[in-house]
Design an enzyme around this catalytic site. Structure first.
Site, short mmCIF file in Angstrom:
data_model
loop_
_atom_site.label_atom_id
_atom_site.label_comp_id
_atom_site.label_asym_id
_atom_site.label_seq_id
_atom_site.Cartn_x
_atom_site.Cartn_y
_atom_site.Cartn_z
N TYR A 3 25.42 56.58 17.95
CA TYR A 3 24.64 55.35 17.86
C TYR A 3 23.15 55.57 18.15
CZ TYR A 3 28.62 52.64 16.54
OH TYR A 3 29.68 52.15 15.82
N ARG A 31 21.96 56.41 14.77
CA ARG A 31 21.94 55.20 13.94
C ARG A 31 20.74 54.32 14.29
NH1 ARG A 31 27.05 53.22 12.75
NH2 ARG A 31 26.01 51.66 11.51
N GLN A 89 27.61 41.97 8.48
CA GLN A 89 28.42 42.95 9.22
C GLN A 89 27.53 44.10 9.67
OE1 GLN A 89 32.42 43.60 6.98
NE2 GLN A 89 30.98 42.82 5.48
N ASP A 93 21.92 46.70 11.49
CA ASP A 93 20.46 46.86 11.36
C ASP A 93 19.79 45.48 11.41
OD1 ASP A 93 19.99 45.73 8.61
OD2 ASP A 93 21.30 47.37 8.01
N HIS A 137 29.19 41.97 13.73
CA HIS A 137 29.62 43.26 14.29
C HIS A 137 28.62 43.82 15.30
CE1 HIS A 137 32.55 44.07 10.69
NE2 HIS A 137 33.04 43.22 11.56
N GLY A 173 27.49 43.55 -1.25
CA GLY A 173 27.50 44.94 -0.77
C GLY A 173 28.48 45.23 0.34
N ASN A 216 27.89 43.37 -6.10
CA ASN A 216 28.23 44.70 -5.57
C ASN A 216 27.99 45.74 -6.66
OD1 ASN A 216 29.50 46.93 -4.24
ND2 ASN A 216 30.83 45.51 -3.14
N ALA A 248 22.01 46.08 -5.34
CA ALA A 248 21.61 44.85 -4.64
C ALA A 248 20.13 44.54 -4.87
CB ALA A 248 21.89 44.99 -3.15
C1 BJW Z 1 26.30 48.60 -2.87
C2 BJW Z 1 25.19 49.47 -2.99
C3 BJW Z 1 24.02 48.94 -3.57
C4 BJW Z 1 26.79 50.56 -2.07
N1 BJW Z 1 24.02 47.66 -3.99
N2 BJW Z 1 26.26 47.33 -3.30
C5 BJW Z 1 45.84 45.86 9.22
C6 BJW Z 1 45.64 44.82 8.32
C7 BJW Z 1 44.57 43.93 8.47
C8 BJW Z 1 43.69 44.07 9.53
C9 BJW Z 1 43.91 45.09 10.43
C10 BJW Z 1 44.97 45.97 10.28
N3 BJW Z 1 44.90 46.87 11.29
C11 BJW Z 1 43.84 46.57 12.07
C12 BJW Z 1 43.22 45.48 11.56
C13 BJW Z 1 41.98 44.82 12.07
C14 BJW Z 1 40.76 45.68 11.88
C15 BJW Z 1 40.65 46.09 10.40
O1 BJW Z 1 40.18 45.33 9.57
N4 BJW Z 1 41.06 47.28 10.05
C16 BJW Z 1 41.02 47.72 8.65
C17 BJW Z 1 40.65 49.18 8.58
C18 BJW Z 1 42.36 47.41 8.00
N5 BJW Z 1 39.62 44.87 12.25
C19 BJW Z 1 39.20 44.79 13.51
O2 BJW Z 1 39.69 45.46 14.42
C20 BJW Z 1 38.10 43.80 13.81
N6 BJW Z 1 38.50 42.96 14.88
C21 BJW Z 1 39.54 42.11 14.78
O3 BJW Z 1 40.22 42.04 13.76
O4 BJW Z 1 39.74 41.33 15.88
C22 BJW Z 1 40.87 40.42 15.88
C23 BJW Z 1 40.62 39.13 15.16
C24 BJW Z 1 41.67 38.42 14.62
C25 BJW Z 1 41.46 37.22 13.96
C26 BJW Z 1 40.20 36.71 13.83
C27 BJW Z 1 39.16 37.41 14.37
C28 BJW Z 1 39.36 38.61 15.01
C29 BJW Z 1 36.81 44.51 14.21
C30 BJW Z 1 36.20 45.24 13.07
C31 BJW Z 1 34.99 46.02 13.55
C32 BJW Z 1 34.33 46.81 12.42
N7 BJW Z 1 33.34 47.65 12.95
C33 BJW Z 1 32.58 48.52 12.05
C34 BJW Z 1 31.77 49.55 12.89
C35 BJW Z 1 30.82 48.91 13.85
C36 BJW Z 1 29.46 48.63 13.28
C37 BJW Z 1 28.66 49.89 12.97
O5 BJW Z 1 28.88 50.94 13.57
O6 BJW Z 1 27.78 49.78 12.10
O7 BJW Z 1 31.73 47.74 11.20
S1 BJW Z 1 33.62 49.40 10.90
C38 BJW Z 1 32.46 49.36 9.56
O8 BJW Z 1 33.09 48.66 8.46
C39 BJW Z 1 31.29 48.50 10.05
C40 BJW Z 1 31.06 47.62 8.85
O9 BJW Z 1 30.39 46.44 9.25
C41 BJW Z 1 32.45 47.39 8.30
C42 BJW Z 1 32.48 46.98 6.85
O10 BJW Z 1 31.96 47.99 6.03
P1 BJW Z 1 31.08 47.61 4.76
O11 BJW Z 1 29.82 46.98 5.20
O12 BJW Z 1 31.90 46.86 3.79
O13 BJW Z 1 30.70 49.08 4.21
P2 BJW Z 1 31.51 50.01 3.19
O14 BJW Z 1 30.95 51.37 3.31
O15 BJW Z 1 32.98 49.87 3.37
O16 BJW Z 1 31.20 49.40 1.74
C43 BJW Z 1 29.90 49.44 1.19
C44 BJW Z 1 29.90 48.60 -0.08
O17 BJW Z 1 28.58 48.55 -0.57
C45 BJW Z 1 30.77 49.17 -1.21
O18 BJW Z 1 31.57 48.13 -1.75
C46 BJW Z 1 29.74 49.66 -2.26
O19 BJW Z 1 30.20 49.48 -3.59
C47 BJW Z 1 28.58 48.76 -1.97
N8 BJW Z 1 27.27 49.31 -2.30
N9 BJW Z 1 25.51 50.68 -2.49
C48 BJW Z 1 25.13 46.89 -3.87
N10 BJW Z 1 22.91 49.68 -3.72
#
Ligand code: BJW
Length: 239
Positions: free
Chosen positions: A53, A56, A88, A91, A106, A172, A198, A216
């Protein structure tokens, strides 16, 4: 149409030079997610997580908002209805792009959270050297980030805004992480029009009424122009 909720993910900051997570050269490629983005990983190896971090944080400070962030800043300034940008991303590029109605579900890369006294502090330097908390003096600061297994911030506010939304737009994000990945279905249930912007279709693409594909920096300014010129189709069915 009056109420807009926008969900953003790493893709909106990709053209600012910040890595996404799940791309081939993404952040998870070199850093296993269970090591750097879970409370268990932090308990096992705090030094590794703090270094991850710290890097980051330095990248965030070196980055600048791109045309997509600036377009959402313009929307925030000119849209007189309700607007909530749920990001999410950890930054601060939405804020530096001029947006004010931003919610970081997040957490924030430029914030440190004291595990001893629960205070949060704006933080731009490293944490790996164990600085004391400015409020209580204890060496107990961690990144103010929501890791897997932890509850994202301000969920009640987010669901309430989605329930009122006429338009829900996802920009995105891969739709791989819950609860954010489920927002589109909530929006559909409450009668909002749903749009995805996206580079490629996300995991939840089928849930969106409309998908626009491209970078984007091109799609978002174009979409904001459509919304502000009212050429966007009316979202709700007539009563
Ligand atoms: C472009 C582009 C350009 C590229 N133009 N587009 C089983 C089933 C369902 C859920 C779960 C499960 N087992 C566990 C869970 C829950 C779990 C979860 O979802 N796990 C999954 C892996 C299945 N979730 C949690 O634990 C969350 N908490 C929770 O659920 O609490 C209980 C609750 C219950 C009910 C209600 C509420 C709460 C917490 C999740 C925490 C996520 N943390 C992270 C890291 C911390 C932040 C950091 O370090 O920065 O957050 S993980 C990481 O993924 C980060 C992001 O915010 C998050 C999403 O990623 P994102 O932003 O979508 O990035 P990418 O890389 O995946 O995608 C990029 C996209 O951009 C792509 O689509 C490209 O095409 C696009 N793109 N260039 C436009 N130029």
């Amino acid at each position: 149409m009056n109420n807009i909720v926008i969900l953003t993910g790493a893709g909106i900051s990709a053209e600012s030079g910040l890595k996404t997570f799940r791309a081939e050269d993404g952040l998870w490629e070199d850093h296993p997610v269970e090591e750097v983005a879970t409370p268990e990983g932090f308990a096992r190896n705090p030094g590794l997580v703090q270094r991850f971090y710290d890097e980051r944080r330095a990248s965030i400070l070196a980055a600048a908002p791109n045309l997509a962030h600036l377009a959402l800043g313009r929307l925030d300034a000119e849209w007189s209805g309700e607007l909530l940008i749920v990001t999410q991303n950890i930054d601060d590029l939405h804020e530096r792009g001029g947006a004010r109605r931003v919610l970081h579900m997040h957490g924030e890369g430029l914030s440190a959270w004291c595990q001893s006294c629960d205070a949060r502090h704006r933080w731009t330097g490293p944490l790996r050297n164990g600085p004391p908390c400015p409020a209580c003096g204890d060496v107990a600061l961690r990144p103010d980030i929501v890791w897997f297994g932890e509850m994202p911030y301000r969920m009640g506010e987010i669901y309430a805004a989605i329930a009122r939304a006429d338009l829900f737009v996802s920009i995105g994000t891969s739709g791989a992480v819950y609860p954010a990945a489920g927002f589109v279905q909530e929006a559909n249930r409450s009668g909002a029009r749903t749009v995805e912007l996206n580079l490629e279709p996300s995991a939840g693409s089928r849930w969106f009424a409309e998908t626009r594909l491209g970078p984007a920096s091109e799609l978002v300014p174009e979409w904001v122009g459509d919304v502000l010129s009212a050429s966007f189709p009316s979202p709700r069915q007539p009563a």
